[in-house]
Design an enzyme around this catalytic site. Structure first.
Site, PDB file in Angstrom:
ATOM      1  CE  LYS A   1      27.075 -12.588 -17.773  1.00  0.00           C
ATOM      2  NZ  LYS A   1      27.850 -11.490 -17.411  1.00  0.00           N
TER       3      LYS A   1
ATOM      4  N   GLY B   1      24.521 -12.809  -7.777  1.00  0.00           N
ATOM      5  CA  GLY B   1      24.788 -11.747  -7.957  1.00  0.00           C
ATOM      6  C   GLY B   1      23.896 -10.598  -6.912  1.00  0.00           C
TER       7      GLY B   1
ATOM      8  CD  GLU C   1      24.557 -16.287  -2.834  1.00  0.00           C
ATOM      9  OE1 GLU C   1      24.185 -15.296  -2.443  1.00  0.00           O
ATOM     10  OE2 GLU C   1      25.512 -17.017  -3.207  1.00  0.00           O
TER      11      GLU C   1
ATOM     12  CB  CYS D   1      27.480 -13.786  -0.925  1.00  0.00           C
ATOM     13  SG  CYS D   1      27.555 -15.718  -0.974  1.00  0.00           S
TER      14      CYS D   1
ATOM     15  CD  GLU E   1      26.557  -8.467  -0.509  1.00  0.00           C
ATOM     16  OE1 GLU E   1      26.819  -9.571  -0.032  1.00  0.00           O
ATOM     17  OE2 GLU E   1      25.843  -8.136  -1.513  1.00  0.00           O
TER      18      GLU E   1
END
Length: 474
Positions: free
Chosen positions: A168, A220, A242, A276, A374
């Site tokens: 997905k 995500g 993650e 990330c 973040e």
């Protein structure tokens, strides 16, 4: 694509894809809904027994051919990356492109090397051993900021272990996943083993909740992961997460200021900070703080940014208008709160694209929102430290724990820091996350759990069955 059939429409509606660098409409993307997810999972379940039972050597041959095709089509993949989400071509050429091929080929080689163990040979009438088995159908929810790298990190190990998959991708990064699956089919992967369904949150939720899915691998953010954990609780579905980071880069006083500042700027702001593991929190020794900040600012103001098709561009656009606005809102709130000295950037660039100028906040409050959350945008925050203990405290002062960085010429300092930094991976002296296929990658804290890469990444998609055999005496 379900099996070998591409979908021209979906029950999830459509998504109008826009080139993030130009603002120009590209095409309408059909989105999967619950109906398509159910059909894809059923196709994966139907294909699972034959793929699981295929001779490992044959499975390796197919995956080797797949790796060949990925390498041969890398030019197409790289152009897709630019139009999908604005990843600069320079990033694809010098980083992600070669890694995608190496990950695919590395895990092809594992397909015929998965072994069990003899766990007990006591004297007497029995012995025990283990049988490694695939989990079944894996649901992969991949990241939008580097979808091709995410595919390479997740799908080849799943297939090498004998699983089938439903992928997905995000609705605004559908192109590379489609090509990835088409090449898998061309390589000889049977229809139904790999399925791809672009979609939004409803499609992801349907995949997580589906009783025919045996495991979920998700890249995500923490909020999405929490929602997945709640949904997966009903079926006790195992998960691999993650979830991003807020990585510190600790710079000691013995470094070369010019080269280290150039590295911190170029790497920390690559792909507009949409990475990330990028080091966006700079922890700089007091003795070199001012000259280092000066060099850092000068480098940031000279970084090429703009059209991601230009191979000289380092900083491209944000992935879409909502991401640009979210980052700008964080910058504006930080400026209004006077959390530090804004030395450069902090403004939306003109034109139709989703650009934000590279932003540097010096003397930042290490506990303010923009230094703790973040940002996923081109923003660096810089702090001072005086002692090694203070550097460790500042570096670890976050809920995230994906990566950390150390810059020093002192081997003893670097090795002490490696032990003390709370992160899944530590990179020393201008090292960057190479995402080498043989190296495990993953985090701790709200950066997630589980590993991608190496044997550890393969084992995420294997379950171990224990066997005991009774030996009757003559």
């Amino acid at each position: 694509m379900i099996g070998d059939q591409a979908l021209s429409q979906g029950s999830g509606g459509t998504f109008s894809h826009v080139n993030t660098a130009t603002g120009q409409f590209q095409m309408d993307i059909p989105l999967a809904g619950e109906i398509e997810v159910d059909a894809a999972v059923k196709a994966a379940r139907a294909a699972f027994p034959a793929w699981r039972d295929m001779k490992p050597g044959r499975r390796r041959q197919i995956l080797d051919r797949f790796a060949d095709l990925v390498e041969q089509n890398m030019g197409r993949f790289m152009k897709m990356a630019v139009v999908e989400n604005g990843i600069p071509m320079s990033t694809m050429l010098h980083g992600m492109g070669p890694r995608i091929t190496s990950w695919t080929r590395y895990y092809a080689g594992w397909a015929d090397k998965i072994e069990g163990l003899v766990t007990g040979t006591p004297p007497g009438d029995h012995f025990e051993y283990t049988v490694p088995e695939p989990c079944g159908v894996i649901g992969h929810i991949i990241t939008w900021n580097a979808p091709m790298l995410s595919l390479a990190m997740k799908i080849p190990p799943s297939l090498a272990a004998g699983n089938t998959v439903v992928i997905k991708p995000a609705e605004f990064t559908p192109f590379s996943s489609q090509l990835f699956v088409e090449l898998a089919l061309e390589a000889g992967v049977p229809p139904g083993v790999v399925n791809v369904l672009p979609g939004g949150v409803p499609a992801g939720a349907a995949l997580v909740c589906h009783p025919g899915v045996d495991k979920i691998s998700f890249t995500g953010g923490p909020d999405g992961a929490r929602a997945i954990m709640r949904s997966a609780a009903d079926t006790l579905k195992p998960l691999v997460f993650e979830l991003g980071g807020k990585s510190a880069n600790v710079v000691f006083a013995d470094v070369d200021i010019a080269s280290t500042a150039a590295y911190c700027a170029a790497f920390g702001l690559s792909n507009s900070g949409q990475g990330c593991a990028l080091p966006t929190r700079l922890v700089i020794h007091q003795d070199i703080y001012e000259p280092f900040i000066e060099a850092l600012q000068a480098t940031m103001e000279q970084l090429p940014y703009g059209d991601p098709l230009n191979e000289n561009v380092i900083v491209g656009p944000m992935v879409n208008a909502s991401a640009r606005q979210r980052v700008q809102d964080m910058i504006d709130a930080a400026r209004a709160s006077k959390v530090g000295r804004f030395l450069t950037g902090g403004v939306v660039e003109g034109g139709q694209g989703n650009f934000i100028a590279p932003t540097l906040i010096a003397e930042a409050d290490p506990y303010c929102p923009i230094a703790q959350k973040e940002v996923f945008g081109p923003v660096l925050c810089a702090f001072r430290f005086r002692s090694e203990d203070e550097a460790v405290a500042l570096a670890n002062a976050t809920e995230y724990g994906l990566a950390a960085y150390v810059q020093t010429n002192d081997l003893n300092i670097s090795q002490r820091m490696v032990r003390r930094l709370q992160a899944g991976t530590v990179f020393v002296n201008q090292a960057t996350p190479a995402f080498h296929a043989a190296s495990p990658f993953g985090g701790m804290g709200i950066s997630g759990f589980g590993r991608e890469g190496g044997k550890a990444g393969l084992e995420e998609f294997i379950r171990i069955k224990g066997v005991g055999v009774s030996i009757r005496p003559d």
